[in-house]
Design a protein around this motif. Structure first.
Motif, PDB file in Angstrom:
ATOM      1  N   UNK A 118       0.805  -1.218   0.000  1.00  0.00           N
ATOM      2  CA  UNK A 118       0.000   0.000   0.000  1.00  0.00           C
ATOM      3  C   UNK A 118       0.832   1.259   0.000  1.00  0.00           C
ATOM      4  N   UNK A 119       0.170   2.359  -0.317  1.00  0.00           N
ATOM      5  CA  UNK A 119       0.806   3.677  -0.319  1.00  0.00           C
ATOM      6  C   UNK A 119      -0.203   4.676   0.218  1.00  0.00           C
ATOM      7  N   UNK A 120       0.270   5.618   1.002  1.00  0.00           N
ATOM      8  CA  UNK A 120      -0.617   6.670   1.509  1.00  0.00           C
ATOM      9  C   UNK A 120       0.131   7.994   1.492  1.00  0.00           C
ATOM     10  N   UNK A 121      -0.613   9.070   1.305  1.00  0.00           N
ATOM     11  CA  UNK A 121      -0.010  10.401   1.281  1.00  0.00           C
ATOM     12  C   UNK A 121      -1.087  11.418   1.639  1.00  0.00           C
ATOM     13  N   UNK A 134       3.820   7.402   2.934  1.00  0.00           N
ATOM     14  CA  UNK A 134       4.280   6.114   3.452  1.00  0.00           C
ATOM     15  C   UNK A 134       4.021   5.024   2.424  1.00  0.00           C
ATOM     16  N   UNK A 135       5.033   4.215   2.165  1.00  0.00           N
ATOM     17  CA  UNK A 135       4.871   3.045   1.302  1.00  0.00           C
ATOM     18  C   UNK A 135       5.171   1.802   2.136  1.00  0.00           C
ATOM     19  N   UNK A 136       4.357   0.773   1.975  1.00  0.00           N
ATOM     20  CA  UNK A 136       4.488  -0.436   2.775  1.00  0.00           C
ATOM     21  C   UNK A 136       4.934  -1.604   1.896  1.00  0.00           C
ATOM     22  N   UNK A 137       6.053  -2.205   2.291  1.00  0.00           N
ATOM     23  CA  UNK A 137       6.593  -3.358   1.582  1.00  0.00           C
ATOM     24  C   UNK A 137       6.502  -4.611   2.462  1.00  0.00           C
ATOM     25  N   UNK A 138       6.226  -5.730   1.831  1.00  0.00           N
ATOM     26  CA  UNK A 138       6.339  -7.029   2.493  1.00  0.00           C
ATOM     27  C   UNK A 138       7.516  -7.751   1.863  1.00  0.00           C
ATOM     28  N   UNK A 139       8.455  -8.193   2.681  1.00  0.00           N
ATOM     29  CA  UNK A 139       9.675  -8.819   2.197  1.00  0.00           C
ATOM     30  C   UNK A 139       9.587 -10.324   2.443  1.00  0.00           C
ATOM     31  N   UNK A 140       9.475 -11.089   1.381  1.00  0.00           N
ATOM     32  CA  UNK A 140       9.348 -12.550   1.465  1.00  0.00           C
ATOM     33  C   UNK A 140      10.668 -13.205   1.075  1.00  0.00           C
ATOM     34  N   UNK A 141      11.231 -13.995   1.978  1.00  0.00           N
ATOM     35  CA  UNK A 141      12.503 -14.677   1.743  1.00  0.00           C
ATOM     36  C   UNK A 141      12.233 -16.164   1.517  1.00  0.00           C
ATOM     37  N   UNK A 152       7.251  -7.048   7.264  1.00  0.00           N
ATOM     38  CA  UNK A 152       6.650  -5.848   6.696  1.00  0.00           C
ATOM     39  C   UNK A 152       7.428  -4.623   7.172  1.00  0.00           C
ATOM     40  N   UNK A 153       7.749  -3.736   6.236  1.00  0.00           N
ATOM     41  CA  UNK A 153       8.424  -2.483   6.583  1.00  0.00           C
ATOM     42  C   UNK A 153       7.636  -1.315   5.997  1.00  0.00           C
ATOM     43  N   UNK A 183      13.171   0.813   1.156  1.00  0.00           N
ATOM     44  CA  UNK A 183      14.152  -0.135   0.618  1.00  0.00           C
ATOM     45  C   UNK A 183      15.318  -0.306   1.590  1.00  0.00           C
ATOM     46  N   UNK A 184      15.769   0.771   2.223  1.00  0.00           N
ATOM     47  CA  UNK A 184      16.841   0.650   3.213  1.00  0.00           C
ATOM     48  C   UNK A 184      16.407  -0.231   4.386  1.00  0.00           C
ATOM     49  N   UNK A 185      15.163  -0.070   4.816  1.00  0.00           N
ATOM     50  CA  UNK A 185      14.656  -0.922   5.894  1.00  0.00           C
ATOM     51  C   UNK A 185      14.538  -2.374   5.431  1.00  0.00           C
ATOM     52  N   UNK A 186      14.168  -2.557   4.163  1.00  0.00           N
ATOM     53  CA  UNK A 186      14.078  -3.917   3.616  1.00  0.00           C
ATOM     54  C   UNK A 186      15.453  -4.586   3.608  1.00  0.00           C
TER      55      UNK A 186
END
Length: 205
Positions: A118-121, A134-141, A152-153, A183-186
């Motif tokens: 998601x994205x919100x502004x 804010x952009x929300x990423x889910x990182x799947x390994x 999730x970051x 991306x840095x948090x990811x």
């Protein structure tokens, strides 16, 4: 009475200037925003960007105005791959979702398939205020066919406004910073993952 009418007139003028426009808002994250580690993690990584990820866009209307964030997916994919290349010794972009056959064929230690959830502004009333985003990423390994970890970051790109008449500049700056931060948090999630650390330790023996 005259003062109130003057203020009302200014508010109406501001609303009129905003109404009826569709602003194209690109995200332009900077590779220089990616922290450079002292040493790369000695692992080979495969990364898969789904079409939903690469083509992710966001649109919203406010005060009769349109805001189209046109390339959040493309910008995120570019920044994500650049960050992987700064952190790992080998990075391979996958055409297919993570699988055991992909890992074996490409000699990959693990694979990652990020998602944009998601994205919100927001657009403040005056251009001098903060433009939150804010952009929300889910990182799947993945290790072969197995999803070994998922986190999730939230990338935050709140930036202060500035004067002028370009109504896409400030939202674009916030979107770009949100992608950079996310991306840095990811990357922190990946490099700090117990599974990834265990693989790196084993590879280093």
């Amino acid at each position: 009475m005259t003062t109130m009418m003057f203020k009302s007139g200014l508010a109406g003028l501001a609303m009129g200037l905003l109404a009826g426009c569709a602003h194209q808002v690109p995200a332009t994250p900077n590779r220089a925003a990616i922290p450079i580690p002292t040493h790369k993690v000695p692992l080979s990584v495969g990364v898969y960007f789904s079409s939903a990820f690469e083509n992710y866009q966001y649109s919203e209307s406010k005060w009769g105005d349109g805001w189209n964030f046109t390339n959040l997916g493309q910008a995120s994919a570019h920044q994500f791959r650049d960050a992987l290349e700064e952190n790992f010794v080998k990075v391979v972009k996958l055409k297919n979702p993570p699988s055991k056959s992909e890992a074996e064929e490409r000699a990959l230690d693990f694979m990652v398939a990020p998602e944009i959830q998601g994205y919100s502004f927001d657009i403040p009333f005056t251009k001098f205020q903060i433009y939150p985003a804010t952009i929300t990423y889910k990182i799947n390994i993945y290790e072969g066919d197995t999803l070994s970890a998922s986190s999730v970051v939230h990338g935050v790109g709140d930036s202060a406004g500035n004067p002028g008449f370009d109504f896409s500049e400030n939202p674009s700056r916030s979107a770009s910073k949100a992608v950079e931060d996310g991306i840095n948090k990811a990357m922190n999630v990946l490099t700090d993952s117990p599974a990834v650390q265990a693989m790196a330790l084993k590879k280093g023996k």
